[in-house]
Design an enzyme around this catalytic site. Structure first.
Site: not given
Length: 348
Positions: A18, A63, A95, A284
């Protein structure tokens, strides 16, 4: 490139993503930039008191298309230009940036210069882009030196939204906000406000002056298996029975727990006995695996599953690729997965 040993010089490598998109004034379409266009949109580049050269992939990549072949291209670019530049800034899509940063940290051994990956959530040509600040600060950090003249940073990093992070500790956490990356289990290497404040205790600094050694073989016969309530035996067996499978990153619950199903333990034991290296990482975002804490974790350990401690999924996966790419034995890979190679895990 103009050569002057007293003046820093940075190689800016554009892979795609981007940040490098600039709007065509005629069609309105977003197109990949050239370095001349970049200088037009970021005139502040002219104010730096160091040299900036650029290198662009012949075919800039989204990406999501990033792979081991592209990582090898990056390593080759850095190696072939290593003696000419003070540091390197890699413009990359967000990404898979954490995967690339992790992979490069393993592939570039003896690194004594900064390799900083950055990007943006909005294209560089958009008025509210975050890309300009990310780019300018990454360049400034890449050119920074310590009082002894050596680079301030000597490792692979990710810079994003006012934070410099160890590359193999990062995870993309947000697809919408500018604060897209986080290093949950390791301190930030620097925080940026009016001043750039370096956390010198967290930054790797090698006094051995080991020469750069690059590794360009990555074995991608690996997989990620994420546990979830109700997961079926056929799903686990299908993943663990993939032909040629070398390693698996097993994403478990909490501190490394899994369902107490006999078939699950049987599947894992069968796979490890066949030589598949299985590494336990937590789903987590923060915290670490402790397979001695609960019975379920201990059962995984008994099945031959290794603790990933606080390693990220991105780092665990690319570390497996790297180790198997060096043609190590299964036992050697298992030993190396339990130790930190380039600061990717904390042992306590």
């Amino acid at each position: 490139m103009k050569t002057n040993t007293a003046t820093p010089s940075i190689l800016l490598v554009y892979t795609g993503g981007t940040i490098g998109m600039i709007e065509n004034p005629v069609t309105g379409a977003l197109e990949n930039f050239s370095f001349e266009q970049l200088k037009k949109h970021v005139p502040e580049l002219q104010k730096f008191n160091f040299y900036i050269d650029s290198w662009q992939f012949d075919h800039p990549m989204d990406s999501s298309d990033m792979d081991a072949k592209a990582w090898c291209m990056l390593v080759d670019i850095i190696q072939s230009n290593y003696d000419r530049y003070t540091g390197f800034v890699v413009l990359h899509g967000t990404d898979t940036m954490a995967f690339t940063a992790s992979a490069l940290s393993f592939m570039l051994h003896g690194l004594s210069k900064p390799v900083i990956l950055t990007g943006s959530q909005l294209p560089i040509g958009v008025i509210r882009t975050d890309g300009k600040e990310n780019l300018l600060t990454s360049l400034e950090i890449a050119a920074a030196s310590r009082p002894d003249g050596k680079p301030m940073v000597q490792e692979v990093c990710v810079y994003f939204e006012n934070k410099l992070m160890r590359g193999n500790r990062t995870t993309k956490l947000n697809a919408e906000d500018f604060n897209a990356f986080r290093s949950y289990n390791y301190p930030d290497l620097a925080t940026v406000g009016i001043h750039i404040r370096y956390n010198l205790n967290a930054i790797h600094y090698d006094n051995t002056e080991t020469p750069l050694t690059v590794y360009t073989e990555m074995n991608t016969n690996v997989a990620v298996l994420k546990l979830f309530p109700g997961i079926q035996e056929m799903v686990v067996r299908s993943v663990l029975s993939i032909e040629g499978l070398k390693g698996v990153v097993l994403e478990t619950y909490g501190s490394g727990n899994a369902p107490r199903k006999g078939w699950l333990l049987d599947c894992l034991s069968e796979a490890t006995n066949r030589g598949v290296v299985i590494v336990n990482v937590t789903q987590c975002k923060s915290g670490m695996v402790d397979m001695d804490r609960y019975e379920t974790g201990y059962q995984l350990k008994s099945a031959g599953v290794l603790s990933g401690y606080d390693i990220t999924t991105e780092a665990a996966l690319t570390k497996l690729m790297f180790l198997f790419g060096q043609h190590l034995s299964v036992d050697e890979v298992r030993q190396e997965m339990m130790h930190s190679i380039v600061g990717e895990i904390s042992m306590e």
